[in-house]
Design an enzyme around this catalytic site. Structure first.
Site, PDB file in Angstrom:
ATOM      1  NE  ARG A   4     -43.437 -32.656  42.500  1.00  0.00           N
ATOM      2  CZ  ARG A   4     -43.094 -33.745  41.823  1.00  0.00           C
ATOM      3  NH1 ARG A   4     -43.651 -34.848  41.476  1.00  0.00           N
ATOM      4  NH2 ARG A   4     -41.679 -33.712  41.316  1.00  0.00           N
ATOM      5  NE  ARG A  15     -38.346 -36.098  44.440  1.00  0.00           N
ATOM      6  CZ  ARG A  15     -38.942 -35.915  43.328  1.00  0.00           C
ATOM      7  NH1 ARG A  15     -39.593 -35.002  42.937  1.00  0.00           N
ATOM      8  NH2 ARG A  15     -39.399 -37.381  42.725  1.00  0.00           N
ATOM      9  CG  HIS A  52     -37.656 -32.151  39.861  1.00  0.00           C
ATOM     10  ND1 HIS A  52     -37.351 -32.566  38.509  1.00  0.00           N
ATOM     11  CD2 HIS A  52     -38.551 -32.899  40.245  1.00  0.00           C
ATOM     12  CE1 HIS A  52     -37.994 -33.816  38.265  1.00  0.00           C
ATOM     13  NE2 HIS A  52     -38.766 -33.718  39.467  1.00  0.00           N
ATOM     14  CD  GLU A 111     -40.965 -42.013  42.219  1.00  0.00           C
ATOM     15  OE1 GLU A 111     -39.900 -41.667  41.404  1.00  0.00           O
ATOM     16  OE2 GLU A 111     -42.112 -41.806  42.095  1.00  0.00           O
ATOM     17  CG  HIS A 155     -35.019 -34.901  41.382  1.00  0.00           C
ATOM     18  ND1 HIS A 155     -34.124 -35.925  41.575  1.00  0.00           N
ATOM     19  CD2 HIS A 155     -36.373 -35.537  41.095  1.00  0.00           C
ATOM     20  CE1 HIS A 155     -34.779 -37.017  41.394  1.00  0.00           C
ATOM     21  NE2 HIS A 155     -35.960 -37.159  41.143  1.00  0.00           N
TER      22      HIS A 155
HETATM   23  P1  FAD Z   1     -45.879 -29.267  31.360  1.00  0.00           P
HETATM   24  O1  FAD Z   1     -46.072 -30.983  31.152  1.00  0.00           O
HETATM   25  O2  FAD Z   1     -44.625 -28.810  31.583  1.00  0.00           O
HETATM   26  O3  FAD Z   1     -46.606 -28.707  29.972  1.00  0.00           O
HETATM   27  C1  FAD Z   1     -46.646 -27.155  29.988  1.00  0.00           C
HETATM   28  C2  FAD Z   1     -47.458 -26.924  28.749  1.00  0.00           C
HETATM   29  O4  FAD Z   1     -47.691 -25.534  28.356  1.00  0.00           O
HETATM   30  C3  FAD Z   1     -46.460 -27.310  27.438  1.00  0.00           C
HETATM   31  O5  FAD Z   1     -46.980 -27.676  26.510  1.00  0.00           O
HETATM   32  C4  FAD Z   1     -45.736 -25.799  26.968  1.00  0.00           C
HETATM   33  O6  FAD Z   1     -45.274 -25.561  25.794  1.00  0.00           O
HETATM   34  C5  FAD Z   1     -46.888 -25.051  27.384  1.00  0.00           C
HETATM   35  N1  FAD Z   1     -46.867 -23.630  27.555  1.00  0.00           N
HETATM   36  C6  FAD Z   1     -46.079 -23.005  28.802  1.00  0.00           C
HETATM   37  N2  FAD Z   1     -46.210 -21.928  28.504  1.00  0.00           N
HETATM   38  C7  FAD Z   1     -46.710 -21.257  27.516  1.00  0.00           C
HETATM   39  C8  FAD Z   1     -47.431 -20.212  26.872  1.00  0.00           C
HETATM   40  N3  FAD Z   1     -47.030 -19.032  27.264  1.00  0.00           N
HETATM   41  N4  FAD Z   1     -48.292 -20.268  25.634  1.00  0.00           N
HETATM   42  C9  FAD Z   1     -48.699 -21.580  25.203  1.00  0.00           C
HETATM   43  N5  FAD Z   1     -48.013 -22.452  25.774  1.00  0.00           N
HETATM   44  C10 FAD Z   1     -47.489 -22.608  26.847  1.00  0.00           C
HETATM   45  N6  FAD Z   1     -43.972 -35.958  38.205  1.00  0.00           N
HETATM   46  C11 FAD Z   1     -44.333 -37.128  38.677  1.00  0.00           C
HETATM   47  O7  FAD Z   1     -45.674 -37.190  39.044  1.00  0.00           O
HETATM   48  N7  FAD Z   1     -43.856 -38.174  38.284  1.00  0.00           N
HETATM   49  C12 FAD Z   1     -42.499 -38.284  37.589  1.00  0.00           C
HETATM   50  O8  FAD Z   1     -42.036 -39.355  37.270  1.00  0.00           O
HETATM   51  C13 FAD Z   1     -41.958 -36.955  37.404  1.00  0.00           C
HETATM   52  N8  FAD Z   1     -40.649 -37.074  36.686  1.00  0.00           N
HETATM   53  C14 FAD Z   1     -40.277 -35.656  36.258  1.00  0.00           C
HETATM   54  C15 FAD Z   1     -39.009 -35.791  35.510  1.00  0.00           C
HETATM   55  C16 FAD Z   1     -38.773 -34.743  34.857  1.00  0.00           C
HETATM   56  C17 FAD Z   1     -37.272 -34.746  34.325  1.00  0.00           C
HETATM   57  C18 FAD Z   1     -39.214 -33.430  35.157  1.00  0.00           C
HETATM   58  C19 FAD Z   1     -38.775 -32.128  34.465  1.00  0.00           C
HETATM   59  C20 FAD Z   1     -40.603 -33.500  35.939  1.00  0.00           C
HETATM   60  C21 FAD Z   1     -40.972 -34.643  36.436  1.00  0.00           C
HETATM   61  N9  FAD Z   1     -42.265 -34.637  37.335  1.00  0.00           N
HETATM   62  C22 FAD Z   1     -42.724 -35.867  37.500  1.00  0.00           C
HETATM   63  C23 FAD Z   1     -42.930 -33.504  37.147  1.00  0.00           C
HETATM   64  C24 FAD Z   1     -44.025 -33.639  36.238  1.00  0.00           C
HETATM   65  O9  FAD Z   1     -43.508 -34.041  35.031  1.00  0.00           O
HETATM   66  C25 FAD Z   1     -44.612 -32.184  35.943  1.00  0.00           C
HETATM   67  O10 FAD Z   1     -44.935 -31.516  36.986  1.00  0.00           O
HETATM   68  C26 FAD Z   1     -45.765 -32.235  35.094  1.00  0.00           C
HETATM   69  O11 FAD Z   1     -45.541 -32.883  33.863  1.00  0.00           O
HETATM   70  C27 FAD Z   1     -46.483 -30.937  34.545  1.00  0.00           C
HETATM   71  O12 FAD Z   1     -47.613 -31.102  33.629  1.00  0.00           O
HETATM   72  P2  FAD Z   1     -48.160 -29.889  33.131  1.00  0.00           P
HETATM   73  O13 FAD Z   1     -49.293 -30.390  32.183  1.00  0.00           O
HETATM   74  O14 FAD Z   1     -48.478 -28.873  34.537  1.00  0.00           O
HETATM   75  O15 FAD Z   1     -47.082 -29.151  32.513  1.00  0.00           O
HETATM   76  C1  SIN Z   2     -38.111 -38.980  39.472  1.00  0.00           C
HETATM   77  O1  SIN Z   2     -38.448 -40.088  38.649  1.00  0.00           O
HETATM   78  O2  SIN Z   2     -37.276 -39.068  40.208  1.00  0.00           O
HETATM   79  C2  SIN Z   2     -39.216 -37.827  39.560  1.00  0.00           C
HETATM   80  C3  SIN Z   2     -40.409 -38.158  39.839  1.00  0.00           C
HETATM   81  C4  SIN Z   2     -40.890 -36.781  40.309  1.00  0.00           C
HETATM   82  O3  SIN Z   2     -40.708 -35.994  40.196  1.00  0.00           O
HETATM   83  O4  SIN Z   2     -42.427 -37.038  40.817  1.00  0.00           O
END
Ligand code: FAD
Ligand code: SIN
Length: 533
Positions: free
Chosen positions: A384, A288, A349, A124, A242
């Site tokens: 990032r 990015r 993003h 990537e 993104h």
């Molecule tokens: P999340 O996975 O966002 O989980 C948050 C949790 O908190 C959820 O369960 C939600 O319900 C809960 N929550 C929020 N507020 C509250 C509240 N007040 N009370 C109770 N529960 C709450 N990153 C990579 O490294 N590689 C990738 O390929 C990649 N692709 C991506 C593609 C997309 C479309 C997106 C949107 C993001 C991508 N990212 C990627 C970024 C990455 O997915 C996220 O940064 C990461 O998954 C965040 O994980 P997290 O556990 O911090 O939060």
């Molecule tokens: C992507 O697949 O382009 C998302 C990867 C990322 O947000 O790290």
């Protein structure tokens, strides 16, 4: 119906708020020794993790090196990463990924390769090496499904989906977090959950923007709660856009993974001219911030609504195997990506800033940890690197669990200190339009004034609008029954203000923050740290 309070509170050793990669991983690590309650404001699988496409970065190929991963991360972060945080993630990502493999995550395998590593690694933007492990283009879903099946069968974990945390409960004298108040969305009741340790794993805040790749859960709740509880917040001006989200009236903001460019996809103008080489020697694989700004610039100078990402020169079966989700989703809206380019635009993003933690995930409040996208560990700096965020979630979940295990014997239970939620003087709202209008206004202000390219005037306007909105929303909140919509709006307006305040403080352009009034980059890089009064 008005929300009612419960005089009782629940108690647990560990409270995890959030069921993304960070929260689920921490819960699993801590449940070996302690009771864990995990709450999520929606269904367990809803959150950014479920939508992650590209994969997880880690040094897995014998020809890759931790130094190269560190150097790529520092480079993308534009001088603002904390090298210690970068080193922690680059060093521990591979072992965290191996643990996922052991749990059964079905990562894509190598085909026809002589490499000793059996899994396929994609490339990537900003990575000098193939180091991103993935499950086709649905990595997040495969990871989350596996983790959820593990927590569901764990005897020490109580799962409470559809429960939204409202505010942290504090003992001010001891500077200690005692747990949280929570709204049970189904029963419309509010009660306290007392915990020796609380972990915020609530994800990012990209819903502050009108167009975002993120699901509805990304409303910055953890950041706002921590701020209200007195924690400092860093680097909120760096919200990542993104470069390539689908531009289609029927499906706005579906992500088109960067891995498409990693596998040879090329960004083009409507007449077919490739343009990224004019902006960076890495062309389509530049970090990015550079690619998103280049697209924004091309759209503005040509007056076009989108640019095009072309992978149609690759064989159809290659595209279908590597990118089944994207292939199907585009086909649904009439785009055959094996024959034609994909219309794309940038969208909000990822939140690079967040709640300041140390290298064990601990915040400045005793008993409170923050991990995943909610946290600011110093890893991402001003931008990032792709696929570093799932890795960060995994690594810091582990660090936090280790730190809690060390500190646990020194703590005492907190349930006797929890008072019931007070809702005297609260009434049901007569109409919902006030909340929905404020949502729209907030997200539009952020999109128009605090986007990829900023100016002092735009930021000033955004600050004024947000200040008014904040005041209105706070008044409304204190008079009306809480709903999850209202709670999220209250959090999002707070976080949007933090984004603008941080952007105004930064008198330079760096990484994701580009201000036409300060186009230069200072020699010395400093994080923007906001402290509550
Ligand atoms: P999340 O996975 O966002 O989980 C948050 C949790 O908190 C959820 O369960 C939600 O319900 C809960 N929550 C929020 N507020 C509250 C509240 N007040 N009370 C109770 N529960 C709450 N990153 C990579 O490294 N590689 C990738 O390929 C990649 N692709 C991506 C593609 C997309 C479309 C997106 C949107 C993001 C991508 N990212 C990627 C970024 C990455 O997915 C996220 O940064 C990461 O998954 C965040 O994980 P997290 O556990 O911090 O939060
Ligand atoms: C992507 O697949 O382009 C998302 C990867 C990322 O947000 O790290």
């Amino acid at each position: 119906m008005a929300t009612s309070t419960h005089n009782h509170s629940l108690k647990t050793d560990i409270l995890v708020i959030g069921s993304g990669i960070a929260g689920l991983s921490a819960a699993l690590k801590l449940a070996t020794d302690y009771s864990v309650i995990l709450i999520a404001k929606a269904s367990l699988n809803e959150g950014s993790t479920n939508y992650a496409q590209g994969g997880i970065a880690g040094v897995l190929d014998p020809f890759d090196s931790i130094d190269a991963h560190i150097s790529d991360t520092l480079d993308a972060g534009a001088g603002l990463c904390d090298p210690k945080a970068v080193s922690v993630v680059a060093t521990h990502a591979a072992e965290a990924i191996r643990e996922l493999i052991d749990l059964g995550v079905p990562f894509s395998k190598q085909v026809d390769s002589e490499s000793s590593f059996p899994f396929h690694l994609t490339q990537e933007g900003g990575h000098s090496h193939r180091r991103v492990i993935h499950a086709a283009d649905h990595t997040g879903q495969s990871v989350i499904d596996t983790l959820i099946s593990c927590v569901k069968t764990h005897p020490n974990i109580t799962l409470l989906p559809e429960h939204i945390a409202i505010d942290l409960i504090l003992n001010q004298k001891r500077n200690r977090c005692l747990g949280t108040y929570v709204l049970n969305k189904t029963e419309k009741t509010i009660y306290g959950i007392a915990a020796r340790f609380t972990i915020l794993a609530t994800g990012g805040a990209s819903k502050a923007y009108l167009y975002t790749s993120n699901p509805d859960t990304s409303t910055g709740d953890g950041i706002a709660m921590a701020w209200r509880a007195g924690c400092s917040i860093a680097n909120m001006e760096f919200n990542q856009f993104h470069p390539t989200c689908l531009h289609h009236p029927k499906d706005r903001s579906f992500l088109i993974s960067e891995a498409i460019r990693g596998e040879g996809g090329i960004l083009k103008l409507p007449d077919g001219t490739a343009f990224m080489a004019n902006y960076d020697p890495r062309a389509d694989l530049a970090p990015r911030d550079i690619v998103a700004r280049a697209i924004d610039h091309e759209m503005k100078i040509h007056g076009i609504d989108c640019v095009y990402l072309d992978i149609s020169h690759k064989p159809r079966d290659f595209i279908q195997n590597h990118f089944p989700t994207i292939y199907e989703r585009c086909l649904k809206v009439g785009i055959d990506i094996a024959r034609e380019p994909i219309p794309v635009v940038p969208a909000a993003h990822y939140t690079c800033g967040g709640v300041i933690t140390d290298l064990e995930g601990q915040t400045s409040l005793n008993g409170l940890y923050a991990i995943g996208e909610t946290a600011y560990t110093g890893l991402h700096g001003a931008n990032r690197l792709a696929s570093n965020s799932l890795a960060e979630g995994l690594v810091f979940a582990k660090m936090a669990a280790q730190s809690i295990k060390k500190a646990f014997p020194l703590t005492v239970p907190a349930e006797h200190e929890i008072t019931p939620w007070d809702c005297t003087g609260i009434t049901d709202p007569a109409e919902k339009i006030l909340v929905s209008h404020d949502w729209d206004e907030l997200r539009r202000v952020m999109w128009d004034y605090v986007g990829i390219v900023r100016t002092n005037e735009r930021l000033k306007r955004a600050r004024q609008r947000l200040r008014n909105l904040h005041k209105e929303i706070d008044e409304y909140y204190h008079q009306h029954t809480v709903t999850s919509d209202l709670l999220e709006l209250r959090n999002l307006v707070m976080v949007a203000e933090l984004m603008v305040m941080s952007a105004q403080r930064r008198k330079e352009s760096r990484g994701l923050h580009y201000n036409l009034d300060y186009p230069h980059t200072h020699k010395k890089a400093k994080p923007t740290i906001l402290k509550p009064k």
